[in-house]
Design a protein around this motif. Structure first.
Motif, PDB file in Angstrom:
ATOM      1  N   UNK A 141     -61.373 -36.531 -47.972  1.00 28.95           N
ATOM      2  CA  UNK A 141     -60.243 -37.330 -48.437  1.00 28.95           C
ATOM      3  C   UNK A 141     -60.180 -38.470 -47.431  1.00 28.95           C
ATOM      4  N   UNK A 142     -60.433 -39.678 -47.855  1.00 28.52           N
ATOM      5  CA  UNK A 142     -60.452 -40.849 -46.965  1.00 28.52           C
ATOM      6  C   UNK A 142     -61.519 -40.697 -45.871  1.00 28.52           C
ATOM      7  N   UNK A 143     -62.765 -40.743 -46.292  1.00 25.77           N
ATOM      8  CA  UNK A 143     -63.884 -40.585 -45.370  1.00 25.77           C
ATOM      9  C   UNK A 143     -63.842 -41.635 -44.265  1.00 25.77           C
ATOM     10  N   UNK A 144     -63.957 -41.214 -43.007  1.00 21.93           N
ATOM     11  CA  UNK A 144     -63.962 -42.179 -41.899  1.00 21.93           C
ATOM     12  C   UNK A 144     -65.283 -42.951 -41.871  1.00 21.93           C
ATOM     13  N   UNK A 145     -65.238 -44.146 -41.284  1.00 21.67           N
ATOM     14  CA  UNK A 145     -66.448 -44.949 -41.174  1.00 21.67           C
ATOM     15  C   UNK A 145     -67.486 -44.277 -40.280  1.00 21.67           C
TER      16      UNK A 145
END
Length: 190
Positions: free
Chosen positions: A8-12
């Motif tokens: 959920x909302x993959x980090x860069x």
């Protein structure tokens, strides 16, 4: 263990190093709904897998919390309005142990953490519509952090990290285990 997990909302910046999930948080990330502040955020990083029925999820978390609202821990999500996050969050100049239960509106329960906030464990168990949240400073003794009602049978459980005021918190998640429910007495701290 991480094969069935998704972001959920993959980090860069993140990597799975043989079961050790390492994350460097993006900026302005958080999970919160309305209470006190008025805003709604569902931008935090969650590494989760789908679950139904009873279970226990346990993880070890390592991070160096230093900026206001730096946080890392566990996450249970039914949808954007119904979720629980818990762990260490940096506020009032120190790391604190706490949890946020959101069912339309977020609450926040927090307290002093007596252990090493840079290395701790969390355990979340679901039994029917009840959640039992525990923490540990050593991986052996598990005090109760929260007991609450959560009537959402289809969820995703895993780990989370957020940095509402900055970017760049380095977090490591290890020893992740999703098992059948640990059937223990509420006051059994093992």
């Amino acid at each position: 263990m991480s094969g069935d997990f998704y972001w959920i909302n993959e980090p860069q910046q993140w990597r799975d190093a043989q079961g050790k999930i390492e994350v460097l948080t993006d900026g302005n990330t958080d999970f919160w709904r309305k209470t006190w502040y008025g805003f709604e955020r569902f931008s935090g990083h969650g590494f989760v897998r789908n679950v139904t029925g009873d279970f226990t999820f346990q993880v070890r978390i390592q991070a160096h919390f230093s900026a206001l609202y730096d946080q890392a821990g566990v996450l249970l999500v039914a949808d954007e309005q119904n979720w629980l996050k818990a762990g260490i969050e940096f506020n009032d100049g120190a790391p604190a142990i706490g949890s946020v239960l959101t069912q339309g509106f977020s609450d926040w329960a927090t307290g002093i953490f007596t252990g090493n906030a840079g290395d701790f464990w969390l355990r979340l168990s679901r039994k029917g519509d009840a959640l039992r949240l525990q923490y540990s400073t050593d991986g052996r003794i598990w005090p109760l952090l929260r007991l609450c009602h959560f009537p959402h049978p289809h969820c995703a459980v895993g780990v989370m990290c957020c940095t509402p005021e900055r970017r760049g918190l380095a977090v490591s998640f290890t020893e992740m285990a999703l098992t059948p429910l640990l059937e223990k007495d509420l006051h059994d701290l093992s």
